[in-house]
Scaffold this motif. Structure first.
Motif, PDB file in Angstrom:
ATOM      1  N   ALA A 283       2.743  -5.454  -4.259  1.00  0.00           N
ATOM      2  CA  ALA A 283       4.018  -5.415  -3.515  1.00  0.00           C
ATOM      3  C   ALA A 283       5.077  -6.187  -4.274  1.00  0.00           C
ATOM      4  O   ALA A 283       4.832  -7.282  -4.764  1.00  0.00           O
ATOM      5  CB  ALA A 283       3.836  -6.025  -2.130  1.00  0.00           C
ATOM      6  N   SER A 284       6.248  -5.582  -4.373  1.00  0.00           N
ATOM      7  CA  SER A 284       7.306  -6.234  -5.122  1.00  0.00           C
ATOM      8  C   SER A 284       8.585  -6.214  -4.296  1.00  0.00           C
ATOM      9  O   SER A 284       9.055  -5.149  -3.920  1.00  0.00           O
ATOM     10  CB  SER A 284       7.503  -5.472  -6.423  1.00  0.00           C
ATOM     11  OG  SER A 284       8.738  -5.770  -6.966  1.00  0.00           O
ATOM     12  N   PRO A 285       9.122  -7.394  -3.993  1.00  0.00           N
ATOM     13  CA  PRO A 285      10.345  -7.418  -3.201  1.00  0.00           C
ATOM     14  C   PRO A 285      11.487  -6.780  -3.961  1.00  0.00           C
ATOM     15  O   PRO A 285      11.677  -7.079  -5.146  1.00  0.00           O
ATOM     16  CB  PRO A 285      10.623  -8.903  -2.997  1.00  0.00           C
ATOM     17  CG  PRO A 285       9.480  -9.627  -3.586  1.00  0.00           C
ATOM     18  CD  PRO A 285       8.726  -8.701  -4.461  1.00  0.00           C
TER      19      PRO A 285
ATOM     20  N   GLU B 274       4.313   2.627  11.018  1.00  0.00           N
ATOM     21  CA  GLU B 274       4.499   4.033  10.679  1.00  0.00           C
ATOM     22  C   GLU B 274       3.924   4.344   9.283  1.00  0.00           C
ATOM     23  O   GLU B 274       3.212   5.332   9.099  1.00  0.00           O
ATOM     24  CB  GLU B 274       6.007   4.324  10.749  1.00  0.00           C
ATOM     25  CG  GLU B 274       6.373   5.778  10.675  1.00  0.00           C
ATOM     26  CD  GLU B 274       7.075   6.125   9.388  1.00  0.00           C
ATOM     27  OE1 GLU B 274       7.854   5.297   8.898  1.00  0.00           O
ATOM     28  OE2 GLU B 274       6.805   7.217   8.862  1.00  0.00           O
ATOM     29  N   LYS B 275       4.202   3.458   8.313  1.00  0.00           N
ATOM     30  CA  LYS B 275       3.661   3.685   6.960  1.00  0.00           C
ATOM     31  C   LYS B 275       2.148   3.541   6.945  1.00  0.00           C
ATOM     32  O   LYS B 275       1.445   4.282   6.260  1.00  0.00           O
ATOM     33  CB  LYS B 275       4.306   2.721   5.964  1.00  0.00           C
ATOM     34  CG  LYS B 275       5.705   3.159   5.630  1.00  0.00           C
ATOM     35  CD  LYS B 275       6.290   2.503   4.397  1.00  0.00           C
ATOM     36  CE  LYS B 275       7.652   3.149   4.150  1.00  0.00           C
ATOM     37  NZ  LYS B 275       8.497   2.425   3.247  1.00  0.00           N
ATOM     38  N   GLY B 276       1.643   2.597   7.717  1.00  0.00           N
ATOM     39  CA  GLY B 276       0.186   2.418   7.803  1.00  0.00           C
ATOM     40  C   GLY B 276      -0.471   3.663   8.362  1.00  0.00           C
ATOM     41  O   GLY B 276      -1.472   4.164   7.826  1.00  0.00           O
TER      42      GLY B 276
ATOM     43  N   ASP C 103       7.676  -8.741   5.149  1.00  0.00           N
ATOM     44  CA  ASP C 103       8.429  -9.224   3.995  1.00  0.00           C
ATOM     45  C   ASP C 103       7.603 -10.264   3.255  1.00  0.00           C
ATOM     46  O   ASP C 103       7.368 -11.356   3.777  1.00  0.00           O
ATOM     47  CB  ASP C 103       9.762  -9.827   4.458  1.00  0.00           C
ATOM     48  CG  ASP C 103      10.613 -10.276   3.287  1.00  0.00           C
ATOM     49  OD1 ASP C 103      10.164 -10.123   2.118  1.00  0.00           O
ATOM     50  OD2 ASP C 103      11.711 -10.797   3.523  1.00  0.00           O
ATOM     51  N   VAL C 104       7.189  -9.912   2.060  1.00  0.00           N
ATOM     52  CA  VAL C 104       6.306 -10.809   1.290  1.00  0.00           C
ATOM     53  C   VAL C 104       6.964 -12.151   0.985  1.00  0.00           C
ATOM     54  O   VAL C 104       6.283 -13.121   0.697  1.00  0.00           O
ATOM     55  CB  VAL C 104       5.856 -10.179  -0.053  1.00  0.00           C
ATOM     56  CG1 VAL C 104       5.037  -8.936   0.164  1.00  0.00           C
ATOM     57  CG2 VAL C 104       7.031  -9.898  -0.968  1.00  0.00           C
ATOM     58  N   ALA C 105       8.299 -12.188   1.033  1.00  0.00           N
ATOM     59  CA  ALA C 105       8.994 -13.422   0.658  1.00  0.00           C
ATOM     60  C   ALA C 105       9.073 -14.443   1.792  1.00  0.00           C
ATOM     61  O   ALA C 105       9.460 -15.583   1.571  1.00  0.00           O
ATOM     62  CB  ALA C 105      10.395 -13.076   0.171  1.00  0.00           C
TER      63      ALA C 105
ATOM     64  N   GLY D  35       0.792  -1.240   0.000  1.00  0.00           N
ATOM     65  CA  GLY D  35       0.000   0.000   0.000  1.00  0.00           C
ATOM     66  C   GLY D  35       0.821   1.285   0.000  1.00  0.00           C
ATOM     67  O   GLY D  35       0.303   2.345  -0.346  1.00  0.00           O
ATOM     68  N   SER D  36       2.093   1.196   0.363  1.00  0.00           N
ATOM     69  CA  SER D  36       2.923   2.414   0.385  1.00  0.00           C
ATOM     70  C   SER D  36       3.621   2.652  -0.942  1.00  0.00           C
ATOM     71  O   SER D  36       4.403   3.597  -1.071  1.00  0.00           O
ATOM     72  CB  SER D  36       3.970   2.298   1.491  1.00  0.00           C
ATOM     73  OG  SER D  36       4.765   1.133   1.252  1.00  0.00           O
ATOM     74  N   GLY D  37       3.361   1.824  -1.943  1.00  0.00           N
ATOM     75  CA  GLY D  37       4.053   1.975  -3.231  1.00  0.00           C
ATOM     76  C   GLY D  37       3.465   3.080  -4.089  1.00  0.00           C
ATOM     77  O   GLY D  37       2.341   3.555  -3.854  1.00  0.00           O
TER      78      GLY D  37
HETATM   79  P1  NDP Z   1       7.317   0.979  -5.434  1.00  0.00           P
HETATM   80  O1  NDP Z   1       8.747   0.668  -5.144  1.00  0.00           O
HETATM   81  O2  NDP Z   1       6.844   2.381  -5.330  1.00  0.00           O
HETATM   82  O3  NDP Z   1       6.393   0.063  -4.505  1.00  0.00           O
HETATM   83  C1  NDP Z   1       6.714  -1.250  -4.161  1.00  0.00           C
HETATM   84  C2  NDP Z   1       5.896  -1.650  -2.950  1.00  0.00           C
HETATM   85  O4  NDP Z   1       6.251  -2.985  -2.570  1.00  0.00           O
HETATM   86  C3  NDP Z   1       6.176  -0.764  -1.741  1.00  0.00           C
HETATM   87  O5  NDP Z   1       4.982  -0.634  -1.011  1.00  0.00           O
HETATM   88  C4  NDP Z   1       7.177  -1.588  -0.942  1.00  0.00           C
HETATM   89  O6  NDP Z   1       7.166  -1.302   0.418  1.00  0.00           O
HETATM   90  C5  NDP Z   1       6.644  -2.982  -1.205  1.00  0.00           C
HETATM   91  N1  NDP Z   1       7.659  -4.009  -1.008  1.00  0.00           N
HETATM   92  C6  NDP Z   1       8.860  -4.108  -1.616  1.00  0.00           C
HETATM   93  N2  NDP Z   1       9.511  -5.183  -1.175  1.00  0.00           N
HETATM   94  C7  NDP Z   1       8.724  -5.767  -0.255  1.00  0.00           C
HETATM   95  C8  NDP Z   1       8.854  -6.919   0.579  1.00  0.00           C
HETATM   96  N3  NDP Z   1       9.931  -7.704   0.531  1.00  0.00           N
HETATM   97  N4  NDP Z   1       7.838  -7.214   1.415  1.00  0.00           N
HETATM   98  C9  NDP Z   1       6.748  -6.417   1.482  1.00  0.00           C
HETATM   99  N5  NDP Z   1       6.551  -5.347   0.710  1.00  0.00           N
HETATM  100  C10 NDP Z   1       7.537  -5.025  -0.137  1.00  0.00           C
HETATM  101  O7  NDP Z   1       7.037   0.373  -6.863  1.00  0.00           O
HETATM  102  P2  NDP Z   1       5.894   0.684  -7.947  1.00  0.00           P
HETATM  103  O8  NDP Z   1       4.657   1.125  -7.307  1.00  0.00           O
HETATM  104  O9  NDP Z   1       6.514   1.521  -8.992  1.00  0.00           O
HETATM  105  O10 NDP Z   1       5.701  -0.777  -8.562  1.00  0.00           O
HETATM  106  C11 NDP Z   1       4.744  -1.688  -8.056  1.00  0.00           C
HETATM  107  C12 NDP Z   1       4.740  -2.926  -8.940  1.00  0.00           C
HETATM  108  O11 NDP Z   1       4.596  -2.550 -10.305  1.00  0.00           O
HETATM  109  C13 NDP Z   1       6.020  -3.766  -8.873  1.00  0.00           C
HETATM  110  O12 NDP Z   1       5.618  -5.119  -8.885  1.00  0.00           O
HETATM  111  C14 NDP Z   1       6.761  -3.406 -10.138  1.00  0.00           C
HETATM  112  O13 NDP Z   1       7.568  -4.474 -10.591  1.00  0.00           O
HETATM  113  C15 NDP Z   1       5.583  -3.172 -11.092  1.00  0.00           C
HETATM  114  N6  NDP Z   1       5.951  -2.297 -12.204  1.00  0.00           N
HETATM  115  C16 NDP Z   1       6.293  -0.983 -11.996  1.00  0.00           C
HETATM  116  C17 NDP Z   1       6.649  -0.177 -13.073  1.00  0.00           C
HETATM  117  C18 NDP Z   1       7.029   1.268 -12.898  1.00  0.00           C
HETATM  118  O14 NDP Z   1       7.492   1.886 -13.866  1.00  0.00           O
HETATM  119  N7  NDP Z   1       6.843   1.860 -11.718  1.00  0.00           N
HETATM  120  C19 NDP Z   1       6.689  -0.706 -14.439  1.00  0.00           C
HETATM  121  C20 NDP Z   1       6.293  -2.079 -14.558  1.00  0.00           C
HETATM  122  C21 NDP Z   1       5.945  -2.835 -13.471  1.00  0.00           C
HETATM  123  P3  NDP Z   1       8.075  -0.094   1.030  1.00  0.00           P
HETATM  124  O15 NDP Z   1       7.473   1.180   0.516  1.00  0.00           O
HETATM  125  O16 NDP Z   1       7.934  -0.226   2.496  1.00  0.00           O
HETATM  126  O17 NDP Z   1       9.466  -0.332   0.529  1.00  0.00           O
END
Ligand code: NDP
Length: 329
Positions: free
Chosen positions: A84-86, A36-38, A60-62, A9-11
């Motif tokens: 979410a993407s690790p 904190e992020k929540g 950690d999603v993994a 959700g923080s992405g």
């Molecule tokens: P962000 O880096 O902004 O967001 C990634 C999110 O995943 C964050 O909330 C992050 O948390 C969370 N995350 C990362 N690693 C873990 C983990 N190990 N466990 C739990 N949560 C985790 O990326 P985007 O929003 O740009 O991208 C989101 C998805 O879209 C990804 O799967 C990416 O591959 C895909 N994508 C993105 C593109 C782009 O140009 N942006 C293009 C193509 C695909 P935290 O904030 O706490 O680190």
């Protein structure tokens, strides 16, 4: 109202997916990596009641069983959006640090839903153009029909997204769960950052090229564009939500792409729309690096099935720059 679990959700992308879900009336629970992020997300939505928006911590999603508790909810979930993407900044071992976690995160959430969330009807997964493109032999026109043929040992970014989405489709075929899946495959995602998650030092990767221009880092020349297809983050967000709203989206991949671009086109838009930034950019006659014979793209399925109407590059860049200036870039 239907209830949705939104991971990461923080992405950058997820922040817009969240706003689209709330606008369209869904009750939403986001996963975040820290309290904190929540809290920051809740504080940014002060008028949203807690039954409409809450969070759960998944560090950690993994990790094995990472989602086992998060997918349990009362009332139970109807849909899951997995963004979410690790990602590790210090990648020592690409398989252990990057590929494994991506695949484990995706199969892990599907396993958890199958075991503990029988009411979930559909899971939408954020995949990527990287899972479509074949850099060794480009298609004439890319669409959902294409699969990146990369192997585990080759490449990192493309292998990560390719493997993760491939394993999701394999899971559904083998395990025959109660839910179906859909993937959203964007190329480079541009567009406004949300103020509550961003600061000067933490702009998401895909907007770095725009923030570098605004900061005057490209004064002497623009870096290579690299990838020449893009989409606005708000259109990608809507695609995720439409992929749960539209019944026939189940079992489908969606190549969600607005069009072609180059860094030169971005710089020209910034110069024209923000004259005060002109001295931070190279001159107007800096050449474009977009090849004349660039592969084509077909986004007709996303328009037809999801009803998307893509924003223009100009609108996207103007809104991106405004949002960056607002967080102090
Ligand atoms: P962000 O880096 O902004 O967001 C990634 C999110 O995943 C964050 O909330 C992050 O948390 C969370 N995350 C990362 N690693 C873990 C983990 N190990 N466990 C739990 N949560 C985790 O990326 P985007 O929003 O740009 O991208 C989101 C998805 O879209 C990804 O799967 C990416 O591959 C895909 N994508 C993105 C593109 C782009 O140009 N942006 C293009 C193509 C695909 P935290 O904030 O706490 O680190």
């Amino acid at each position: 109202m239907p209830r949705v679990l939104l991971t990461g959700g923080s992405g950058f992308i997820a922040a817009h997916v969240l706003d689209t879900l709330l606008e369209r009336g869904f009750d939403t629970v986001v996963t975040v990596r820290s309290e904190e992020k929540g809290q920051r997300i809740l504080e940014a939505h002060p008028n949203t009641p807690k039954e409409k928006l809450s969070y759960v911590v998944v560090k950690d999603v993994a990790q094995e069983g990472a989602f086992d508790e998060a997918v349990k909810s009362s009332p139970p979930f109807d849909y899951v959006l997995h963004t979410a993407s690790p990602f590790h900044h210090n990648v020592q071992d690409p398989v252990k640090d990057f590929l494994d976690p991506a695949v484990k995160g995706t199969t892990g959430i599907l396993k958890a839903i199958k075991a503990y969330a029988p009411t979930v009807k559909r899971v939408v997964i954020t995949s990527s153009f990287a899972a479509i493109v074949n850099p060794k032999e480009h298609a004439a026109v890319y669409s959902e029909k294409h699969w990146n043929p990369v192997t585990w040992e080759e490449g990192m970014e493309s292998s990560q997204t390719y493997r993760a989405s491939k394993s999701a489709w394999e899971f559904v075929e083998k395990e025959k769960p109660n839910f179906d899946i859909a993937t959203v495959n964007p190329p480079l995602v541009l567009g406004p950052v949300v103020h509550y998650l961003n600061s000067l030092d933490a702009i998401n990767t895909s907007n770095n090229r725009v923030s570098d221009m605004v900061r005057g880092k490209c004064k002497e020349g623009l870096p290579p564009t690299g990838t020449f297809l893009w989409v606005d983050v708000r259109d990608i967000a809507l695609a995720h939500v439409r992929a749960i709203e539209v019944p026939e989206a189940g079992g489908q991949r969606f190549f969600v792409v607005a069009g072609e671009f180059s860094n030169k086109e971005i710089a020209d838009i910034v110069r024209d729309s923000f004259p005060e930034l002109a001295d931070k950019l190279p001159s107007k006659d800096f050449p474009s690096d977009k090849p004349a014979d660039l592969y084509g793209h077909d986004n007709s399925k996303s328009i037809r099935m999801l009803g998307l109407q893509y924003r223009s590059l100009k609108e996207s860049i103007v809104d991106t720059v405004k949002s960056l200036l607002a967080v102090g870039v």
